[in-house]
Structure formats: structure tokens, C-alpha cells
Design a protein around this motif. Structure first.
Motif, PDB file in Angstrom:
ATOM      1  N   ASN A 141       0.835  -1.195   0.000  1.00 50.27           N
ATOM      2  CA  ASN A 141       0.000   0.000   0.000  1.00 50.27           C
ATOM      3  C   ASN A 141       0.875   1.252   0.000  1.00 50.27           C
ATOM      4  O   ASN A 141       2.109   1.174  -0.001  1.00 50.27           O
ATOM      5  CB  ASN A 141      -0.933  -0.014   1.215  1.00 50.27           C
ATOM      6  CG  ASN A 141      -2.195   0.812   0.993  1.00 50.27           C
ATOM      7  OD1 ASN A 141      -2.308   1.541   0.008  1.00 50.27           O
ATOM      8  ND2 ASN A 141      -3.146   0.702   1.899  1.00 50.27           N
ATOM      9  N   TRP A 256      -8.395  -2.285  -0.402  1.00 55.71           N
ATOM     10  CA  TRP A 256      -7.426  -1.360  -1.001  1.00 55.71           C
ATOM     11  C   TRP A 256      -6.549  -2.050  -2.042  1.00 55.71           C
ATOM     12  O   TRP A 256      -6.146  -1.428  -3.036  1.00 55.71           O
ATOM     13  CB  TRP A 256      -6.539  -0.743   0.082  1.00 55.71           C
ATOM     14  CG  TRP A 256      -5.673  -1.731   0.805  1.00 55.71           C
ATOM     15  CD1 TRP A 256      -5.954  -2.387   1.964  1.00 55.71           C
ATOM     16  CD2 TRP A 256      -4.390  -2.208   0.386  1.00 55.71           C
ATOM     17  NE1 TRP A 256      -4.931  -3.244   2.306  1.00 55.71           N
ATOM     18  CE2 TRP A 256      -3.953  -3.152   1.357  1.00 55.71           C
ATOM     19  CE3 TRP A 256      -3.557  -1.930  -0.696  1.00 55.71           C
ATOM     20  CZ2 TRP A 256      -2.738  -3.815   1.262  1.00 55.71           C
ATOM     21  CZ3 TRP A 256      -2.331  -2.585  -0.793  1.00 55.71           C
ATOM     22  CH2 TRP A 256      -1.932  -3.518   0.174  1.00 55.71           C
ATOM     23  N   LEU A 261     -12.317   0.989  -2.265  1.00 49.49           N
ATOM     24  CA  LEU A 261     -12.499   1.404  -0.882  1.00 49.49           C
ATOM     25  C   LEU A 261     -13.893   0.976  -0.474  1.00 49.49           C
ATOM     26  O   LEU A 261     -14.887   1.460  -1.025  1.00 49.49           O
ATOM     27  CB  LEU A 261     -12.337   2.922  -0.739  1.00 49.49           C
ATOM     28  CG  LEU A 261     -10.929   3.490  -0.968  1.00 49.49           C
ATOM     29  CD1 LEU A 261     -10.973   5.012  -0.908  1.00 49.49           C
ATOM     30  CD2 LEU A 261      -9.949   2.954   0.074  1.00 49.49           C
ATOM     31  N   SER A 274      -8.361   6.069   5.377  1.00 51.93           N
ATOM     32  CA  SER A 274      -8.278   5.315   4.121  1.00 51.93           C
ATOM     33  C   SER A 274      -8.118   6.252   2.929  1.00 51.93           C
ATOM     34  O   SER A 274      -7.326   5.991   2.014  1.00 51.93           O
ATOM     35  CB  SER A 274      -9.530   4.446   3.940  1.00 51.93           C
ATOM     36  OG  SER A 274      -9.621   3.464   4.956  1.00 51.93           O
ATOM     37  N   ARG A 278      -4.980   6.579   0.209  1.00 54.38           N
ATOM     38  CA  ARG A 278      -5.302   6.364  -1.199  1.00 54.38           C
ATOM     39  C   ARG A 278      -4.940   7.572  -2.062  1.00 54.38           C
ATOM     40  O   ARG A 278      -4.428   7.426  -3.185  1.00 54.38           O
ATOM     41  CB  ARG A 278      -6.800   6.063  -1.329  1.00 54.38           C
ATOM     42  CG  ARG A 278      -7.318   5.908  -2.759  1.00 54.38           C
ATOM     43  CD  ARG A 278      -6.854   4.623  -3.404  1.00 54.38           C
ATOM     44  NE  ARG A 278      -7.475   4.435  -4.697  1.00 54.38           N
ATOM     45  CZ  ARG A 278      -8.628   3.791  -4.877  1.00 54.38           C
ATOM     46  NH1 ARG A 278      -9.265   3.260  -3.847  1.00 54.38           N
ATOM     47  NH2 ARG A 278      -9.131   3.665  -6.075  1.00 54.38           N
TER      48      ARG A 278
END
Length: 337
Positions: A141, A256, A261, A274, A278
């Protein structure tokens, strides 16, 4: 049919987040068409990532280096290693990036190479995928770093993570160990799980999708262990040295990695976190009462502005972009009230 050079350029733009919806669909269809396509895509992603890390402003040199590599790779298979060496020499000469050279090391004869420590990093707001020497697949991520050896030896397969990653571990007799913050570890043989361990959070979260894992952590100078089952999440508070084991929605916690989402009665603070990862922004909550809100929604490829507009319409929550005079600020600041 898309030509190779055209697809190379399209893949570079895809991993930079610059493709249109139609181009994105074309790339994704090409990726699922064959394992060879996915292998080439991983190579291109690594070169593109290396260029990002070096903050090279011009993409022309990257594409020129990439083109040279592919032209050489189309030559006789018998001279594959020699061709790759010459091609990567040219790419490295342009990029001057250790990551690119490390990528090349993986193609050497495993019996002849020394064990090298590899490191893959993701830029803020970006994700990346990497295949480890044992075939384990890892999706990183935003703002994450994974270190691993160029080949696994001994009775353990050990890697170290700072940030967040989803692991699809290939099963074999040797334990797979993910080291995280404060000497905490996740130990498995073959399974799928998510680990979130950002240094600034002071918390390590492990979510188990399938199989079984053992989470171990330090508390009062002693190592403790927690056995997990699918659908469970361990939250390790580093400062307090305590863990909480609870049931969670795995799809929500791991969405993710698929570019989605998903929120299901999710607290607003967690929603903002989140979105923060992102889209590489920073939210400043001006109205403390908003923490009491929770939301259910699913977003795929919507722009941040469209998502914030949905919150405004549905819940009368307002967002204000802060004009920042400091050009060195890495993140756009957004006030929420």
C-alpha cells in the motif's frame, strides 16, 4: 492488437495513474491474458518505481532505456543472460537507481549469486506488487517499504515490513515470517493476510483472510503469541504492550489491494484515514462531533473530489482545500467541518 512498444508506454502511464478509463480497462485485460504479460508488467513497474524514487522528471529517458531492454530481450533465448546484462547496463546508466540493479540480480543463476537484500518502496498515494523468490505475492500500500533476500535459505523465509501489505504466501515446509514494528512478527506456512504497521500510528494490525497465522509481540520484556483464525484481526498497541483480537469484515479491511475502498458502518475517522493513504492528502477535522458518524459505501476509481461531494450531499459534511504557501509540503491539506 496493441503493439509491444505501445503497451510498454501504456503500462508506464498505468502505474503512474495517468491512464483513461478505457486505457485502464485495456491494460487490465492484457494483464489477465497470460503470465508472460504479468511478468513483463512487473518489470516495467519496477523500472517506473525506480524512476519515481529518483525523482527523475523526464519520462523519455526511462522509456528509451525500457525500449532498449525489450529489443535485446527479443534476441536469441540462448544469450538471454548476456542480453539482459547489456540492456540493464544501459537502463542503470540512465537511471542510476539501485532498485533497477537489484531487479536485474534476480535473473542471475541462483547457484552463482550471493544473497542480496532487496527493498521495494511505494510512493505516497501509490500501490505496487512484487513476487518474492519463493513465489509469494505481496501487494504494498501507499508509503510502504518491504525488505527481503534475493533468495531464501535456512529453515525460515523472513521479510520485514514498514507500512501496509497484503501477502499471498506460497505454502512449503519453511515458516514464512513477517517482521514488523517493535519486534512483532507474523508467522505462517501458507496463507493470505494483511499487515498494517505504519511507524507514526504506534499500532500493528494483522487481518487474516485464509489459513492460520501466529502473531507474536513483546510485552514487559517477554514475547507473547496469539493464534488467529480467518476473519479475525489482531490490533497490537505498541506503547501499552497489549493486543486486541476481534472479528472484522475481511473485504473491508483488504479492499485497497484491488483498487477499491469499501466502508460498512465504518467510523468517519477510519474513512478519512483510508482516503488519506489512497489519495495522499491530510484531513484536519474541525468539527469533533463528526467522529460519531459512520458510513457505508463502495468506491472504485472515483476521483477524490467526487467522493467528497458524495459525503457532502449525503451527510452535509463540508471540505475545504487549504491553500499552502509552502511548496515543499508533500500533502494537500483538507479541512473537514
Amino acid at each position: 492488437m496493441v503493439e509491444r512498444e505501445e503497451m510498454d508506454n501504456l503500462l508506464l502511464r498505468y502505474y503512474e495513474g495517468e491512464t483513461t478509463d478505457d486505457e485502464t480497462l485495456l491494460v487490465e485485460e492484457w494483464l489477465v491474458a497470460s503470465e508472460e504479460n504479468r511478468r513483463v508488467a512487473r518489470q516495467i513497474q519496477t523500472i517506473g518505481l525506480a524512476a519515481d524514487v529518483a525523482e527523475i522528471s523526464s519520462k523519455l529517458d526511462v522509456r528509451k532505456a525500457l525500449g532498449g531492454v525489450h529489443r535485446k530481450m527479443r534476441q536469441k533465448k540462448s544469450s538471454r543472460y548476456q542480453v539482459l546484462f547489456r540492456g540493464m547496463q544501459r537502463a542503470a546508466a540512465i537511471l542510476f537507481i539501485p532498485v533497477v540493479i537489484s531487479w536485474f540480480i534476480l535473473y542471475l543463476d541462483k547457484d552463482e549469486q550471493e544473497i542480496q537484500m532487496m527493498e521495494v518502496k511505494t510512493n505516497p498515494g501509490m500501490t505496487a506488487s512484487v513476487e518474492l523468490p519463493d513465489g509469494t505475492e505481496v501487494t504494498l500500500n501507499s508509503s510502504s517499504r518491504l525488505r527481503y533476500p534475493s533468495r531464501f535459505v535456512g529453515d525460515k523465509r523472513e521479510v520485514h515490513l514498514v507500512g501496509e501489505a497484503f501477502f499471498s504466501v506460497v505454502k512449503n515446509d519453511r515458516q514464512f515470517v513477517v517482521g514488523t514494528l517493535n519486534h512483532s512478527e507474523v508467522t505462517v506456512h501458507g496463507t493470505e493476510f494483511n499487515v498494517e504497521a505504519y511507524g507514526e500510528d504506534g499500532v500493528v494490525q494483522t487481518t487474516l483472510a485464509s489459513g492460520s497465522v501466529c502473531f507474536s509481540f513483546m510485552s514487559n520484556g517477554r514475547r507473547n503469541q496469539v493464534e488467529m483464525q480467518p476473519g479475525q484481526q489482531v490490533v497490537y498497541d505498541i506503547e501499552q504492550g497489549k493486543v486486541t483480537l476481534k472479528r472484522v469484515n475481511v473485504d473491508v479491511e483488504t479492499s485497497w489491494k484491488d483498487g477499491r475502498l469499501i466502508f460498512k458502518n465504518t467510523p468517519f475517522e477510519k474513512v478519512l484515514k483510508s482516503l488519506n493513504k489512497r489519495y495522499n492528502v491530510e484531513f484536519v477535522l474541525k468539527n469533533a462531533s463528526l467522529k460519531q458518524n459512520s458510513f457505508t459505501a463502495t468506491f472504485t476509481k472515483q476521483r477524490l473530489e467526487r467522493i467528497l461531494e458524495n459525503f457532502r450531499i449525503s451527510s452535509n459534511i463540508h471540505f475545504k482545500y487549504v491553500e499552502n504557501a509552502d511548496i515543499n509540503t508533500e500533502r494537500q491539506i483538507i479541512e473537514v467541518y
